[in-house]
Design a protein around this motif. Structure first.
Motif, PDB file in Angstrom:
ATOM      1  N   ALA A  53       0.815  -1.225   0.000  1.00 41.74           N
ATOM      2  CA  ALA A  53       0.000   0.000   0.000  1.00 41.74           C
ATOM      3  C   ALA A  53       0.844   1.269   0.000  1.00 41.74           C
ATOM      4  O   ALA A  53       0.312   2.367  -0.165  1.00 41.74           O
ATOM      5  CB  ALA A  53      -0.982   0.032   1.171  1.00 41.74           C
ATOM      6  N   LYS A  54       2.163   1.122   0.148  1.00 45.42           N
ATOM      7  CA  LYS A  54       3.051   2.278   0.119  1.00 45.42           C
ATOM      8  C   LYS A  54       4.023   2.226  -1.055  1.00 45.42           C
ATOM      9  O   LYS A  54       4.368   3.262  -1.624  1.00 45.42           O
ATOM     10  CB  LYS A  54       3.840   2.361   1.428  1.00 45.42           C
ATOM     11  N   ALA A  55       4.453   1.009  -1.413  1.00 44.24           N
ATOM     12  CA  ALA A  55       5.438   0.865  -2.485  1.00 44.24           C
ATOM     13  C   ALA A  55       5.458  -0.574  -2.982  1.00 44.24           C
ATOM     14  O   ALA A  55       4.930  -1.486  -2.333  1.00 44.24           O
ATOM     15  CB  ALA A  55       6.828   1.273  -1.992  1.00 44.24           C
ATOM     16  N   LEU A  56       6.068  -0.763  -4.134  1.00 45.47           N
ATOM     17  CA  LEU A  56       6.221  -2.093  -4.721  1.00 45.47           C
ATOM     18  C   LEU A  56       7.159  -2.948  -3.873  1.00 45.47           C
ATOM     19  O   LEU A  56       8.172  -2.471  -3.357  1.00 45.47           O
ATOM     20  CB  LEU A  56       6.795  -1.952  -6.136  1.00 45.47           C
ATOM     21  N   LEU A  57       6.818  -4.232  -3.727  1.00 40.82           N
ATOM     22  CA  LEU A  57       7.688  -5.191  -3.054  1.00 40.82           C
ATOM     23  C   LEU A  57       8.460  -6.032  -4.065  1.00 40.82           C
ATOM     24  O   LEU A  57       9.644  -6.303  -3.904  1.00 40.82           O
ATOM     25  CB  LEU A  57       6.862  -6.116  -2.151  1.00 40.82           C
ATOM     26  N   GLN A 126      11.210 -11.387  -8.642  1.00 46.55           N
ATOM     27  CA  GLN A 126      12.189 -10.312  -8.697  1.00 46.55           C
ATOM     28  C   GLN A 126      11.872  -9.320  -7.577  1.00 46.55           C
ATOM     29  O   GLN A 126      10.882  -8.581  -7.655  1.00 46.55           O
ATOM     30  CB  GLN A 126      12.127  -9.591 -10.055  1.00 46.55           C
ATOM     31  N   ALA A 127      12.673  -9.338  -6.526  1.00 44.42           N
ATOM     32  CA  ALA A 127      12.457  -8.405  -5.419  1.00 44.42           C
ATOM     33  C   ALA A 127      12.775  -6.986  -5.883  1.00 44.42           C
ATOM     34  O   ALA A 127      13.859  -6.725  -6.401  1.00 44.42           O
ATOM     35  CB  ALA A 127      13.333  -8.790  -4.227  1.00 44.42           C
ATOM     36  N   MET A 128      11.836  -6.072  -5.701  1.00 43.51           N
ATOM     37  CA  MET A 128      12.012  -4.699  -6.175  1.00 43.51           C
ATOM     38  C   MET A 128      11.455  -3.713  -5.156  1.00 43.51           C
ATOM     39  O   MET A 128      10.608  -2.870  -5.476  1.00 43.51           O
ATOM     40  CB  MET A 128      11.312  -4.520  -7.529  1.00 43.51           C
ATOM     41  N   PRO A 129      11.875  -3.797  -3.898  1.00 45.58           N
ATOM     42  CA  PRO A 129      11.301  -2.938  -2.860  1.00 45.58           C
ATOM     43  C   PRO A 129      11.503  -1.450  -3.146  1.00 45.58           C
ATOM     44  O   PRO A 129      12.622  -0.992  -3.349  1.00 45.58           O
ATOM     45  CB  PRO A 129      12.051  -3.369  -1.592  1.00 45.58           C
ATOM     46  N   GLY A 130      10.384  -0.726  -3.223  1.00 47.31           N
ATOM     47  CA  GLY A 130      10.444   0.715  -3.389  1.00 47.31           C
ATOM     48  C   GLY A 130      10.731   1.212  -4.787  1.00 47.31           C
ATOM     49  O   GLY A 130      10.824   2.431  -5.002  1.00 47.31           O
ATOM     50  N   VAL A 131      10.862   0.322  -5.769  1.00 40.72           N
ATOM     51  CA  VAL A 131      11.166   0.770  -7.135  1.00 40.72           C
ATOM     52  C   VAL A 131      10.055   1.655  -7.684  1.00 40.72           C
ATOM     53  O   VAL A 131      10.319   2.628  -8.401  1.00 40.72           O
ATOM     54  CB  VAL A 131      11.414  -0.452  -8.050  1.00 40.72           C
ATOM     55  N   LEU A 132       8.801   1.328  -7.353  1.00 38.42           N
ATOM     56  CA  LEU A 132       7.668   2.185  -7.717  1.00 38.42           C
ATOM     57  C   LEU A 132       6.908   2.539  -6.444  1.00 38.42           C
ATOM     58  O   LEU A 132       6.710   1.689  -5.571  1.00 38.42           O
ATOM     59  CB  LEU A 132       6.743   1.479  -8.706  1.00 38.42           C
ATOM     60  N   ALA A 164      11.779   2.294 -16.706  1.00 37.67           N
ATOM     61  CA  ALA A 164      12.266   3.667 -16.580  1.00 37.67           C
ATOM     62  C   ALA A 164      13.075   3.859 -15.302  1.00 37.67           C
ATOM     63  O   ALA A 164      13.627   4.924 -15.066  1.00 37.67           O
ATOM     64  CB  ALA A 164      11.091   4.639 -16.603  1.00 37.67           C
ATOM     65  N   THR A 165      13.143   2.812 -14.480  1.00 42.29           N
ATOM     66  CA  THR A 165      13.910   2.866 -13.234  1.00 42.29           C
ATOM     67  C   THR A 165      15.092   1.906 -13.342  1.00 42.29           C
ATOM     68  O   THR A 165      15.451   1.453 -14.418  1.00 42.29           O
ATOM     69  CB  THR A 165      13.029   2.467 -12.043  1.00 42.29           C
ATOM     70  N   THR A 166      15.641   1.560 -12.204  1.00 46.54           N
ATOM     71  CA  THR A 166      16.754   0.595 -12.178  1.00 46.54           C
ATOM     72  C   THR A 166      16.278  -0.835 -12.330  1.00 46.54           C
ATOM     73  O   THR A 166      17.088  -1.761 -12.275  1.00 46.54           O
ATOM     74  CB  THR A 166      17.513   0.713 -10.845  1.00 46.54           C
ATOM     75  N   GLY A 167      14.971  -1.038 -12.528  1.00 42.69           N
ATOM     76  CA  GLY A 167      14.431  -2.389 -12.600  1.00 42.69           C
ATOM     77  C   GLY A 167      14.242  -2.924 -14.000  1.00 42.69           C
ATOM     78  O   GLY A 167      13.505  -3.889 -14.207  1.00 42.69           O
TER      79      GLY A 167
END
Length: 314
Positions: A53-57, A126-132, A164-167
């Protein structure tokens, strides 16, 4: 290409207290039931994006979905009979109803028969905590203002936002996994593993904190492995189960690790022997005491993955 689903994985931090929650492990599986809107729309090959609910995991691809009956504890406000309440960490009474503003120590509860779903997605995770951020994820949904715990979005839009990010590399990995899973294969379902906790506890009591293939292992890293098809029987047979380290369990299920029924020695595929951490297991004896059922099902597993008609694993 394809559908993606944004699903809420809150764990013990969830605000909604209308049920006991689900046993989610974001990197491996996601659980829900038929009381959730969109419950039957997720399919094998869909992309699944988990957030808090705050950011991508992280993101992955649904490998398969288990479906089966189970029981669920439901709760509601004793005053207005709604489930729109939350637990407070400091104030008393513990619960506060956002619907009628009531305060109470204990909600009303009952047990309800539901259909349970669990999607599995460990392979492509693919763990992506906070990427979006949460705001970015909401904007990508078909209905940006939706409050549902399972929200549909277009994979191409999500992929572009991640790219568009580091992911970017992770997005490519998930794309390839999606193509592999939807390439002519049918969606499979199986019974939900009700009682998996007691089954694991029984194996721990019998074998201790020991992986049957690698030896002493911290308890959190051990999983209860069925040597037979649980989906076909719906029963937990402790005499035909083993404790395996999480990574070893996955490799065993894929047939990259097997046990030679003639010698009861661990056998690794040539590809897996290229990795030193696993190569040392090849030819070693199984460390758990094996009974008749163990030997039978290990033999069937061997025939499936090492027999003449076995399909290549890598």
């Amino acid at each position: 290409m394809g559908t993606a689903w944004l699903v809420l994985a809150m764990g013990s931090d969830r605000e909604h207290a209308g049920n006991d929650g689900y046993d989610d492990d974001p990197a491996r599986h996601y659980s829900w039931d038929d009381t959730v809107q969109n419950h039957a729309r997720l399919q094998k090959g869909d992309v699944i994006a988990l957030w808090n609910a705050k950011a991508l995991l992280g993101i992955s691809v649904i490998e398969h979905i288990e479906i089966g009956p189970t029981k669920k504890k439901r709760m509601r406000c004793p005053v207005c009979q709604k489930a729109n309440f939350k637990a407070r960490k400091e104030k008393k009474p513990v619960y506060f109803c956002k619907q009628c503003r009531s305060e109470f120590e204990d909600p009303e509860s009952w047990i309800e028969d539901v259909t349970a779903y669990r999607s599995h997605h460990a392979t492509g995770w693919q763990a992506m905590p906070g990427v979006l951020s949460g705001a970015q994820l909401r904007a990508l949904c078909d209905s940006p203002k939706s409050q549902l715990s399972m929200r549909r979005m277009e994979w191409e839009k999500l992929k572009a936002a991640i790219g568009a990010t580091t992911g970017a590399e992770a997005a490519v990995t998930v794309t390839e996994a999606t193509r592999e899973l939807v390439g002519g294969h049918r969606t499979s379902t199986a019974r939900v593993r009700i009682g998996q906790g007691p089954f694991r506890a029984a194996l721990l009591e019998r074998h201790g904190n020991v992986c049957a293939f690698t030896g002493p292992t911290p308890m959190p890293a051990l999983e209860a492995a069925h040597l037979y098809s649980y989906a076909a029987t719906g029963e937990h047979n402790v005499g035909a189960g083993l404790l395996l380290r999480r990574d070893v369990h996955r490799l065993f299920d894929m047939g990259l690790i097997a046990v030679d029924p003639a010698t009861l020695a661990i056998d690794l595929t040539p590809e897996l022997r290229q990795y030193p951490v696993y190569a040392q297991l090849h030819g070693q004896p199984v460390l758990a005491k094996l009974g008749k059922d163990h030997r039978q099902f290990l033999g069937e597993h061997w025939d499936m993955h090492r027999g003449q008609n076995a399909e290549p694993t890598l």
